[in-house]
Scaffold this active site. Structure first.
Site, PDB file in Angstrom:
ATOM      1  NE  ARG A   1      -7.144  -8.289   0.545  1.00 33.97           N
ATOM      2  CZ  ARG A   1      -6.938  -9.418  -0.120  1.00 33.97           C
ATOM      3  NH1 ARG A   1      -5.810  -9.588  -0.796  1.00 33.97           N
ATOM      4  NH2 ARG A   1      -7.827 -10.394  -0.093  1.00 33.97           N
TER       5      ARG A   1
ATOM      6  NE  ARG B   1      -0.668 -17.114  -3.067  1.00 31.22           N
ATOM      7  CZ  ARG B   1      -1.002 -17.876  -4.094  1.00 31.22           C
ATOM      8  NH1 ARG B   1      -1.784 -17.406  -5.047  1.00 31.22           N
ATOM      9  NH2 ARG B   1      -0.555 -19.108  -4.179  1.00 31.22           N
ATOM     10  CE1 TYR B   2      -2.515  -6.863   3.140  1.00 29.61           C
ATOM     11  CE2 TYR B   2      -2.104  -5.310   1.363  1.00 29.61           C
ATOM     12  CZ  TYR B   2      -2.600  -5.583   2.619  1.00 29.61           C
ATOM     13  OH  TYR B   2      -3.193  -4.590   3.352  1.00 29.61           O
ATOM     14  CG  ASN B   3      -0.368  -6.006  -3.727  1.00 30.19           C
ATOM     15  OD1 ASN B   3      -0.863  -5.387  -2.778  1.00 30.19           O
ATOM     16  ND2 ASN B   3       0.899  -5.871  -4.091  1.00 30.19           N
TER      17      ASN B   3
ATOM     18  CD  GLU C   1      -2.610  -1.353   2.534  1.00 29.95           C
ATOM     19  OE1 GLU C   1      -2.728  -0.391   3.300  1.00 29.95           O
ATOM     20  OE2 GLU C   1      -2.982  -2.503   2.805  1.00 29.95           O
TER      21      GLU C   1
END
Lengths: 400, 400
Positions: A342, A309-311, A295
Site C-alpha cells: 500500500r 491503519r495499514y489494514n 500482508e
C-alpha cells in the site's frame, strides 16, 4: 576467473589484504579529482620501506595493478604524500595513496561500484603487485565477510589471509565508550546482552541529546561498537583462555562469537533508529510499529503509524510510511520494494558513502527515497544531494 | 519472512535442527510413494518420548508443520515404524519418518526442490512444532553453511542452534580410514596437508583398483573424509587445547579450521576425479589439462585434450570436451555454461541425489550433460536415467 580460485591465489604468506567499501570519493562519484584510494601508511611502508625516507618529498614507487573480475591492468603508483615534513609542517599532507589508476576505464573509478566491498590484495616483492577484487553482489561479499567479519562503510581493515588475523583495523582504536570488566553489568557476563541492551548502555554513556538526530546516530553507532567489543571481550575471553576439550567445543564458541558479530552488524542501525524515534517523541504502538507483520509474511523494519491503519482501506495511503534500515544499500535496496504494497514510497535509511546516479535514478523510479545522516551527504553526487533526506527531515516529514 | 528473521526465530534453546539436502526420494521425484523424509530416531524420541514405547506397533504423534519460505501449513505425523519388534524381527522396519505431509502442494514434495539444503527446525513442546526452511539459492545455503559447515548430498546433521554444536552427524562414524596421531605423517602435523596429499593417502588406504571407477569414487570420498577429519583433529587440537592469549588469536585459529573444511568441500570431488583419470591411463598434459586457463580468464576444471588443441581452430570442436565437478548442481550448474566457448556440450560430474525433469531439460537445452556415479542413478527420474552418464561411460566417451 572464479572468485574461489582468486581467493586461493592471493591467500599465501606473501599477501596482505587491504579491505574497504569503495566510497563516492574513491570512485570519483562526487566529481573530485582526488588522486586515488588512501592506503594505511603502515602497510605501504611495509611493502616499500624506501617510502619512509623523509629526505625525499612525496616519494613514490610503481605497483603492478590488476582489477578483477573485469581484468583491467595498469601500472599504478603508491605515493607517500609527506609535505608535512617539507614545505608545510602545520597542515601539510602525511598520508599514502594508490594513484595513477589509468583513468575512467579502471573499475575502481566506476561510480557504479560505489559501496562495493573491495579487496586490495598486495603481494610483497619487487615490483609490488596488487590484485583488486571488487565484489559484484551480496554472495561475493558474504564469501569474504565470512573470513574477516562484516565491513561497514568507512571502516577499513588490513588482514593476513595466511594467518587469518587482523593486522590493523580502524575500529580497533577504542575510545571513551570502551568498558573495563568492572564497568560491565555483571549479568552481561552470564548471558550475552541483546543488541538493544547494548545500545541503551551506549546512550547512557553518550546521550548527546543536544546534538541533531543525524549526529547522534553516527556518534552513538561508534560508541555502541566500542561497548559491544568490550562486552565481547569480557564475555568470551574467559571461555577461550583456558583451552578446549575437543575441536567441536572450540568451534561452537567460535560460531557464537561470529554469529553475535553478524547479528550486531545486521541489527544495530535499526535499533539506533528506534531509540532515536522514541527519544523524539514517537510512541511505539501509536505513531509507529517496529517489525510489524503485514500482508501475511511481510515485516518492514518500521511502519508509520500502525498495522491497524495499514489494514484500514479508508485510511489514506499517502499518510502511511515505511522505513527500512540498511548500512549498505548497493545490493540490498531491492529487498524493500515489496515490503508494503500500500505504500508507494519506501524510505531507506543507509550509511553507504555514496550511490551512483544510475542507481539513484533506478531507486527513484522504484519509489525508494534515501535517508542519510547529514554528515554523509557530501559523499553523494551534488546533482542528487538535495533530494536525499536527513534523518531530521524524515522525522519532520512523518510528523506532518 | 526474511531468512535472517527466521533464523533468529528458531535459534532458541528449545529448538533442534535436522539438516539435509532433499533427495529425489524425499521429493518423490523418483515416483515412489515413500512416506516422507527419514528423521533420526534419537531426535524423534527426544522430541516425543512416548514413541519409544515398543508395546505399540508403529506409534505416531502429530507435528505442526510449517514449510517456508512459501508458508505452507499442515499437521503431519512423526511415526516410528517398529515392525522389527512386532511381526518381522528379521527384516522389519526400524526407523522414524515425518509423514502425512499434505500432498503435492507441500514444497517438500516439489521435485524442483531436489538438492536444496533444507532445515527442519523442530521445537520441543506439546504439540511438537516443526518449521522447515527450503533454501532457494546459493546465498541462503551459504548463510546456513557458515553456521554448521558444508553439507553434502546424503549427509545429515542434527544441530543445536543455541549451543552451535553438532548433536549427531552421519559423518561422525569414523571407520577404517580414520588415523591415529601415530599413523599420520609427521610433516602433516607441522603444515596442514593439501587436498591432493590427503587424497593420495586415502587411495593408499583404500585402492579399490578392482572396483569400477564409479564405485571407487564414492568409496574413496568417504575414506578421504575420515582421513581429513583425523588430520584436522591431530593438527588443530593441540592449538586449541591449551587456550588463547586473546580473542583475535582464538578467532584466527577458528577461521583456519573453517576455511580448511570449506576448501576441502570445494575441491575434493575434482581431486578424486583427477586421481581416477590418472589411474585410468589419461595423461595430464597429453590427454587432458587440469584447471587450464583459456580465453583469457576462464578456467574449466578439466579440458580434454589440451589448451593447444583448444586454441587450434583447425582441431574439430566435437573432439574437445570439458568436465566440471560440483557435488551439488541445483544452483551451480549455470556457472559452467560459459567455461569454454568452443565446446558446445559441457559435462558436469555431480553427486546430487536427483535433478527435477524441468531442470534436467533446461540443462539439456543449454548443452549440459550430467555424469553421475552409477549408484546414484536410481535417485533420478526413470525417464531421464538412461541419458545420464556413469563416470565409466564418460571415460569411454573420451577415449573414443
Amino acid at each position: 576467473m572464479e572468485i574461489e580460485d582468486w581467493i586461493d591465489e592471493v591467500s599465501g604468506a606473501n599477501f596482505a589484504w587491504y579491505i574497504k567499501r569503495l566510497s563516492g570519493n574513491d570512485t570519483q562519484l562526487t566529481g573530485g579529482h582526488q588522486a586515488g584510494p588512501y592506503v594505511p601508511k603502515s602497510l605501504a611502508v611495509e611493502l616499500l620501506p624506501q617510502l619512509s625516507d623523509l629526505s625525499l618529498k612525496n616519494p613514490r614507487e610503481l605497483v603492478e595493478l590488476r582489477v578483477l573480475p573485469d581484468g583491467f591492468d595498469t601500472t599504478a603508483n603508491l605515493i607517500y604524500y609527506n609535505n608535512k615534513f617539507h614545505d608545510n609542517p602545520s597542515s601539510g599532507r602525511n598520508e599514502t595513496r594508490l594513484t595513477a589508476l589509468g583513468g575512467r576505464e579502471n573499475p575502481l573509478l566506476d561510480p557504479e561500484n560505489t559501496g562495493a566491498l573491495t579487496i586490495f590484495a598486495f603481494e610483497y616483492g619487487a615490483p609490488v603487485k596488487c590484485q583488486v577484487w571488487i565484489c559484484q553482489n551480496r554472495e561475493q561479499e558474504a564469501l569474504f565477510e565470512d573470513e574477516f567479519g562484516p565491513v561497514e562503510p568507512s571502516e577499513t581493515l588490513v588482514w593476513s589471509p595466511n594467518t587469518k588475523a587482523i593486522i590493523a583495523d580502524t575500529k580497533k582504536h577504542l575510545g571513551a565508550c570502551s568498558l573495563s570488566v568492572e564497568q560491565i553489568p555483571s549479568e552481561w557476563l552470564v548471558k550475552f546482552p541483546s543488541g538493544l541492551e547494548i545500545i541503551k548502555k551506549s546512550i547512557s554513556l553518550r546521550p548527546d541529546l543536544s546534538k541533531s538526530v543525524d549526529e547522534r546516530l553516527l556518534r552513538r553507532r561508534d560508541c555502541e561498537f566500542e561497548v559491544f567489543r568490550s562486552v565481547e571481550q569480557a564475555f568470551f575471553f574467559p571461555k577461550v583462555r583456558s583451552g578446549f576439550q575437543n575441536l567441536d567445543e572450540f568451534l561452537a564458541v567460535a560460531q557464537s562469537v561470529l554469529q553475535s558479530r553478524k547479528s550486531r552488524a545486521g541489527k544495530s542501525l535499526e535499533y539506533h533508529a528506534k531509540s532515536i524515534l522514541d527519544e523524539e517523541g514517537f510512541v511505539e504502538g501509536i505513531d509507529y510499529e517496529y517489525n510489524p507483520k503485514i500482508e501475511g509474511n511481510k515485516k518492514p523494519d518500521f511502519l508509520f503509524p500502525s498495522v491497524k491503519r495499514y489494514n484500514d482501506g479508508s485510511f489514506p495511503a499517502e499518510r502511511l510510511t515505511i522505513l527500512a534500515a540498511k548500512t549498505t544499500c548497493k545490493d540490498r535496496w531491492r529487498q524493500i520494494l515489496n515490503e508494503a504494497d500500500r505504500v508507494p514510497t519506501k524510505h531507506l535509511l543507509t550509511l553507504q558513502e555514496g550511490v551512483s546516479i544510475n542507481q539513484y535514478e533506478e531507486m527513484s523510479r522504484s519509489g525508494v527515497r534515501l535517508v542519510v545522516p547529514k554528515k554523509l551527504h557530501k559523499k553523494y553526487p551534488s546533482k542528487i544531494r538535495s533530494e536525499i533526506m536527513t534523518l531530521a527531515e524524515f522525522m519532520t516529514h512523518i510528523k506532518n
